[in-house]
Scaffold this active site. Structure first.
Site, PDB file in Angstrom:
ATOM      1  N   ASP A 196       0.797   5.202   1.923  1.00  0.00           N
ATOM      2  CA  ASP A 196       0.106   5.898   3.017  1.00  0.00           C
ATOM      3  C   ASP A 196      -0.577   7.139   2.436  1.00  0.00           C
ATOM      4  OD1 ASP A 196       1.104   3.944   4.633  1.00  0.00           O
ATOM      5  OD2 ASP A 196       2.615   5.191   5.607  1.00  0.00           O
ATOM      6  N   HIS A 242       0.841  -1.202   0.000  1.00  0.00           N
ATOM      7  CA  HIS A 242       0.000   0.000   0.000  1.00  0.00           C
ATOM      8  C   HIS A 242       0.869   1.243   0.000  1.00  0.00           C
ATOM      9  CE1 HIS A 242       1.146  -0.409   4.228  1.00  0.00           C
ATOM     10  NE2 HIS A 242       0.897   0.886   4.354  1.00  0.00           N
ATOM     11  N   ARG A 276       6.858  -8.599  15.983  1.00  0.00           N
ATOM     12  CA  ARG A 276       7.190  -7.234  15.548  1.00  0.00           C
ATOM     13  C   ARG A 276       6.143  -6.257  16.063  1.00  0.00           C
ATOM     14  NH1 ARG A 276       9.683  -4.272  11.482  1.00  0.00           N
ATOM     15  NH2 ARG A 276       8.356  -2.775  10.424  1.00  0.00           N
ATOM     16  N   HIS A 285       4.783   0.170  -0.036  1.00  0.00           N
ATOM     17  CA  HIS A 285       5.461  -0.678   0.944  1.00  0.00           C
ATOM     18  C   HIS A 285       4.548  -1.769   1.487  1.00  0.00           C
ATOM     19  CE1 HIS A 285       3.565   2.735   3.000  1.00  0.00           C
ATOM     20  NE2 HIS A 285       3.558   2.044   4.117  1.00  0.00           N
TER      21      HIS A 285
HETATM   22  C1  OGA Z   1       1.439   1.413   8.157  1.00  0.00           C
HETATM   23  C2  OGA Z   1       2.715   0.739   7.827  1.00  0.00           C
HETATM   24  C3  OGA Z   1       4.650  -0.445   8.597  1.00  0.00           C
HETATM   25  C4  OGA Z   1       5.081  -1.300   9.748  1.00  0.00           C
HETATM   26  O1  OGA Z   1       0.997   1.304   9.338  1.00  0.00           O
HETATM   27  O2  OGA Z   1       0.879   2.065   7.249  1.00  0.00           O
HETATM   28  O3  OGA Z   1       3.092   0.737   6.695  1.00  0.00           O
HETATM   29  O4  OGA Z   1       6.212  -1.752   9.698  1.00  0.00           O
HETATM   30  N1  OGA Z   1       3.391   0.154   8.815  1.00  0.00           N
HETATM   31  O5  OGA Z   1       4.279  -1.509  10.668  1.00  0.00           O
HETATM   32 NI    NI Z   2       2.036   2.219   5.554  1.00  0.00          NI
END
Ligand code: OGA
Ligand code: NI
Length: 354
Positions: free
Chosen positions: A237, A235, A302, A292
């Protein structure tokens, strides 16, 4: 009075089904509902695995010391080339980051039925749940999250009826720090785009000084079969910028055209900053619209803390007037753009393209 960014989400009534994360502690095998194939993220308007070009070299986005004399130049270069970079010397105390991460761990370790008491309402923003964009995909993600837009009090009371204040105080403090860091980074980005002082001041008073953000606590539990699951589907942001703290567990990856997925490895003490759709529009496409995803792993849990920074819902955004080339996007209110994104996901941008 300016409408806050969370107002932009109020009318987008997202599907009441599939809002409940899996009870991750209770499963030993990857359930069918969470088995992903490449086809499962192909419905979003972009191929996720572009062929590797012969000779392409995988590099990685820079770690930038915000106090270094050439920081502005490095930020501008990273935004153009990558749409993402990490920052050190950012002024957010280490203890505060640790404290917020500890609260996130405590939250996600609560028994499932306790967490479900604070489930996000179908037309709400704050609360526990699956990623907002889950309904675009046929399978579920290996993820649970807790979103905080405005005060966390109401939902935190449901989680810890007698001990919610500590949690709320830590979140408020962290949000305040993120807000001023995001504002300062935005000013550096505007300078890097060549916006002069007078125009920066105008932008500051028109929407930047009223910009604010939402916090997103993310949890990606250990996964029994990580190669077949996805933590967070690919996606971009939506807002101006995102600032992310990641614990020491790998998982975040960005798409580099012609190369493939490149990891953003956690650097102790650094925060990840990435360009969102609104900044891509403001820069007339000069700053990369960073695509990403997060991949899960088998052995470590994580946790990440995202801060999404954006202008009030009724602000009008358009490419900055003095940038080179004809405008690539028409003017749009933040609220209209969020509506397009919530309806069309990655194709949302094409509705305002000129
Ligand atoms: C998000 C995102 C990345 C992560 O919350 O939009 O891309 O590593 N998070 O949690
Ligand atoms: Ni994100």
């Amino acid at each position: 009075m300016a409408t806050s960014i969370s107002n932009a989400y109020e009318d987008t009534n997202i599907h009441p089904n599939n809002t409940i994360p899996l009870d991750f502690g209770s499963v030993l095998q990857l359930p069918e509902s969470h088995v992903w194939t490449d086809d499962d993220d192909s419905g979003i308007g972009r191929r996720t695995c572009l062929a590797r070009q012969p000779g392409a070299v995988a590099a990685s986005p820079p770690v930038i010391d915000l106090r270094a004399p050439d920081a502005m130049w490095l930020v501008g270069d990273a935004c153009r080339r990558w749409g993402v970079f990490q920052v050190t010397n950012h002024g957010v105390p280490h203890d505060l980051v640790e404290d917020v991460e500890e609260h996130a761990r405590r939250l996600f370790k609560l028994p499932n039925d306790q967490k479900l008491k604070a489930l996000r309402a179908p037309n709400g923003v704050t609360g526990y749940g699956v990623p907002r964009f889950s309904p675009f995909f046929p399978k579920l993600m290996w993820h649970e999250g807790f979103t905080i837009a405005g005060s966390a009090m109401e939902h935190a009371k449901l989680l810890w009826p007698h001990h919610y204040e500590e949690f709320c105080d830590a979140m408020d403090k962290y949000k305040q720090k993120m807000k001023s860091l995001a504002y300062n980074i935005l000013l550096v980005m505007l300078k890097a785009l060549g916006v002069d002082e007078e125009d920066r001041e105008k932008l500051s008073s028109s929407f930047l000084c009223q910009s604010d953000g939402a916090l997103q606590l993310n949890s990606y539990p250990c996964c029994p079969n990580p190669s077949q699951a996805i933590g967070l589907a690919p996606h971009t942001d939506s807002l101006l910028i995102t600032i992310l703290h990641q614990n020491d567990t790998n998982g975040l990856q960005i798409m580099q055209e012609g190369v493939g997925w490149v990891p953003i490895r956690p650097t102790p003490g650094a925060l990840v900053v990435n360009i969102g759709n609104l900044m891509h529009i403001l820069s007339n496409g000069a700053f990369h619209n960073m695509y990403h995803r997060v991949v899960p792993n088998e052995t470590s849990h994580r946790f990440t803390i995202g801060y999404f920074y954006g202008p009030p819902a009724d602000s009008v955004l358009a490419p900055l007037p003095k940038l080179p080339g004809p405008p690539r996007f028409r003017a749009v209110t933040v609220k209209e753009y969020i509506g397009l994104k919530n309806k069309h996901l990655e194709k949302g941008l094409s509705f305002i393209q000129l």
